[in-house]
Design a protein around this motif. Structure first.
Motif, PDB file in Angstrom:
ATOM      1  N   LEU A  15      12.293 -37.609  11.242  1.00 43.15           N
ATOM      2  CA  LEU A  15      10.863 -37.281  11.207  1.00 43.15           C
ATOM      3  C   LEU A  15      10.629 -35.844  10.742  1.00 43.15           C
ATOM      4  O   LEU A  15       9.532 -35.514  10.280  1.00 43.15           O
ATOM      5  CB  LEU A  15      10.236 -37.476  12.596  1.00 43.15           C
ATOM      6  CG  LEU A  15      10.292 -38.886  13.189  1.00 43.15           C
ATOM      7  CD1 LEU A  15       9.671 -38.887  14.588  1.00 43.15           C
ATOM      8  CD2 LEU A  15       9.576 -39.889  12.296  1.00 43.15           C
ATOM      9  N   ARG A  16      11.629 -34.994  10.936  1.00 42.02           N
ATOM     10  CA  ARG A  16      11.546 -33.574  10.550  1.00 42.02           C
ATOM     11  C   ARG A  16      10.354 -32.866  11.191  1.00 42.02           C
ATOM     12  O   ARG A  16       9.576 -32.173  10.540  1.00 42.02           O
ATOM     13  CB  ARG A  16      11.498 -33.431   9.021  1.00 42.02           C
ATOM     14  CG  ARG A  16      12.737 -33.992   8.334  1.00 42.02           C
ATOM     15  CD  ARG A  16      12.722 -33.741   6.839  1.00 42.02           C
ATOM     16  NE  ARG A  16      13.898 -34.299   6.209  1.00 42.02           N
ATOM     17  CZ  ARG A  16      15.109 -33.747   6.170  1.00 42.02           C
ATOM     18  NH1 ARG A  16      15.286 -32.569   6.762  1.00 42.02           N
ATOM     19  NH2 ARG A  16      16.126 -34.335   5.569  1.00 42.02           N
ATOM     20  N   ILE A  17      10.215 -33.092  12.474  1.00 38.84           N
ATOM     21  CA  ILE A  17       9.169 -32.436  13.255  1.00 38.84           C
ATOM     22  C   ILE A  17       9.797 -31.888  14.527  1.00 38.84           C
ATOM     23  O   ILE A  17      10.868 -32.334  14.946  1.00 38.84           O
ATOM     24  CB  ILE A  17       8.024 -33.414  13.613  1.00 38.84           C
ATOM     25  CG1 ILE A  17       8.580 -34.604  14.423  1.00 38.84           C
ATOM     26  CG2 ILE A  17       7.287 -33.884  12.367  1.00 38.84           C
ATOM     27  CD1 ILE A  17       7.529 -35.538  14.962  1.00 38.84           C
ATOM     28  N   PRO A  18       9.152 -30.908  15.180  1.00 35.79           N
ATOM     29  CA  PRO A  18       9.674 -30.428  16.459  1.00 35.79           C
ATOM     30  C   PRO A  18       9.661 -31.540  17.515  1.00 35.79           C
ATOM     31  O   PRO A  18       8.719 -32.335  17.578  1.00 35.79           O
ATOM     32  CB  PRO A  18       8.691 -29.307  16.838  1.00 35.79           C
ATOM     33  CG  PRO A  18       8.088 -28.874  15.545  1.00 35.79           C
ATOM     34  CD  PRO A  18       7.993 -30.120  14.724  1.00 35.79           C
ATOM     35  N   TYR A  19      10.696 -31.590  18.344  1.00 38.37           N
ATOM     36  CA  TYR A  19      10.763 -32.592  19.391  1.00 38.37           C
ATOM     37  C   TYR A  19      11.441 -32.001  20.621  1.00 38.37           C
ATOM     38  O   TYR A  19      12.183 -31.019  20.547  1.00 38.37           O
ATOM     39  CB  TYR A  19      11.509 -33.843  18.921  1.00 38.37           C
ATOM     40  CG  TYR A  19      12.950 -33.603  18.535  1.00 38.37           C
ATOM     41  CD1 TYR A  19      13.973 -33.738  19.469  1.00 38.37           C
ATOM     42  CD2 TYR A  19      13.288 -33.228  17.234  1.00 38.37           C
ATOM     43  CE1 TYR A  19      15.287 -33.509  19.117  1.00 38.37           C
ATOM     44  CE2 TYR A  19      14.606 -32.999  16.879  1.00 38.37           C
ATOM     45  CZ  TYR A  19      15.601 -33.146  17.826  1.00 38.37           C
ATOM     46  OH  TYR A  19      16.913 -32.906  17.477  1.00 38.37           O
ATOM     47  N   LEU A  20      11.176 -32.629  21.766  1.00 35.85           N
ATOM     48  CA  LEU A  20      11.691 -32.128  23.034  1.00 35.85           C
ATOM     49  C   LEU A  20      11.935 -33.301  23.978  1.00 35.85           C
ATOM     50  O   LEU A  20      11.125 -34.224  24.047  1.00 35.85           O
ATOM     51  CB  LEU A  20      10.679 -31.162  23.669  1.00 35.85           C
ATOM     52  CG  LEU A  20      11.008 -30.639  25.071  1.00 35.85           C
ATOM     53  CD1 LEU A  20      12.120 -29.598  25.002  1.00 35.85           C
ATOM     54  CD2 LEU A  20       9.767 -30.030  25.731  1.00 35.85           C
ATOM     55  N   LEU A  21      13.041 -33.265  24.711  1.00 34.48           N
ATOM     56  CA  LEU A  21      13.284 -34.212  25.788  1.00 34.48           C
ATOM     57  C   LEU A  21      12.733 -33.607  27.075  1.00 34.48           C
ATOM     58  O   LEU A  21      13.054 -32.469  27.412  1.00 34.48           O
ATOM     59  CB  LEU A  21      14.783 -34.487  25.934  1.00 34.48           C
ATOM     60  CG  LEU A  21      15.519 -34.995  24.690  1.00 34.48           C
ATOM     61  CD1 LEU A  21      16.967 -35.331  25.033  1.00 34.48           C
ATOM     62  CD2 LEU A  21      14.808 -36.203  24.085  1.00 34.48           C
ATOM     63  N   LEU A  22      11.915 -34.364  27.777  1.00 35.31           N
ATOM     64  CA  LEU A  22      11.246 -33.870  28.982  1.00 35.31           C
ATOM     65  C   LEU A  22      11.723 -34.669  30.196  1.00 35.31           C
ATOM     66  O   LEU A  22      11.610 -35.894  30.229  1.00 35.31           O
ATOM     67  CB  LEU A  22       9.727 -33.999  28.832  1.00 35.31           C
ATOM     68  CG  LEU A  22       8.858 -33.492  29.980  1.00 35.31           C
ATOM     69  CD1 LEU A  22       9.080 -32.002  30.201  1.00 35.31           C
ATOM     70  CD2 LEU A  22       7.395 -33.773  29.713  1.00 35.31           C
TER      71      LEU A  22
END
Length: 338
Positions: free
Chosen positions: A138-145
């Protein structure tokens, strides 16, 4: 009639460019100009055309959230925090459910790609290498929460489950308990299961207590897991004085079966939960529990993703603090109870 930036500029005697900067919170104007423009926009009924704005900025102003489709109370707190941070920054949220065991994660990621989300939060569900590859495409910022990938350098935000489980178990030991059950976890879950198990086990070892595998009852972190575990203890006539439950839902399951068999909490059995959801306060008696700051975690996690979108910066993992909230479900003892 559609009110435009030019209409606001004409009313306020401010250039259209300055009006645009004010409405987009870009800067380059004084406070008096900001107030004048915003007041005029409100009085004229100006509504920003988000679709056109997204095309110009190549941005959807959407943050995607993927989470399990299970009815656990803390998800509401997580979403409240995420939505609060998103709305304060002018973003909207799109939620997709991954199924109870994450089986729909690929479908969720495809949906996020179709909606062209600017950033992605994956909450409380474990992902694998295939999922990670899809997310990275996706080439976007991501985070595991409230989850993580133990063997991968993937940004996450969560509490230290090992330390929290250690603290909960040690609290029971400090109150004189030696036969302590561990209830409701999945030992195939490397995110919350094995880490809480290891924290529990280490606390026993550090205090000179022998680990007994028969005191560990696995489950799926839910109410019925607690019920099944307590029924198993009773059927096996297990000697124990306390249980550490890996969620408040599990703890309520234990307490409900205990009540059916005339076992008083905490006089006959001490119980510690995990999560500190509202049911910990509503339990009879009120439940001692590990508090995870879910609302703050949601807010902080969303802010981290938005900062990464806006400033094109890397997201670094962060450990959130936990606390042990003491209520009335633990009793200090000097001998075995049942």
């Amino acid at each position: 009639m559609n009110i435009t930036i030019k209409d606001i500029a004409r009313v306020t005697n401010v250039s259209p460019a300055t009006v645009s900067r004010v409405l987009n919170n870009v800067g380059g104007y004084n406070e008096a100009t900001r107030k004048k423009v915003l007041q005029a926009a409100a009085e004229l009924g100006y509504r920003r055309n988000e679709s056109a704005r997204s095309l110009v900025k190549n941005s959807s102003n959407l943050i995607g959230v993927i989470m399990p489709q299970v009815s656990t109370l803390f998800y509401g707190d997580i979403m409240t925090g995420i939505e609060r941070a998103a709305h304060q920054s002018g973003y909207s949220i799109i939620i997709s459910h991954s199924g109870n065991v994450g089986d729909k994660i690929p479908e969720c990621i495809k949906l996020m790609a179709e909606r062209k989300v600017d950033g992605l939060i994956i909450a409380t569900v474990e992902i694998n290498d295939e999922h990670l590859a899809m997310v990275q495409e996706l080439r976007i910022p991501y985070l595991l929460l409230a989850t993580r990938m133990p063997d991968r350098n993937v940004p996450y935000l969560k509490v230290n489950d090992f330390d929290a489980a250690y603290t909960a178990t040690h609290h029971l030991i400090e109150n004189g308990h030696e036969k302590i059950g561990l209830v409701g976890l999945s030992l195939t879950d490397r995110v919350a299961g094995t880490t809480r198990f290891e924290g529990y086990k280490r606390a026993l070892e550090d205090n000179g207590l022998k680990f007994d595998p028969h005191l560990v009852k696995e489950g799926d972190y839910g109410f019925y897991s607690g019920q099944r575990a307590m029924q198993s203890y009773l059927q096996e006539k297990t000697e124990l004085t306390a249980v550490f439950c890996v969620s408040d839902d599990v703890a309520l399951g234990v307490i409900s079966v205990a009540a059916d068999h005339g076992i008083q909490i905490p006089d006959d059995l001490s119980v510690v939960g995990y999560d500190n959801t509202i049911i910990a306060e509503m339990s009879i008696p009120p439940l001692t529990s590990i508090d995870q700051p879910f609302m703050e975690m949601g807010e902080e996690g969303c802010s981290m993703v938005i900062d990464a979108i806006r400033h094109k910066q890397k997201i670094y993992s962060k450990i959130m603090p936990y606390t042990l909230v003491e209520r009335r479900s633990v009793k200090q003892i000097t001998h075995k109870i049942f």
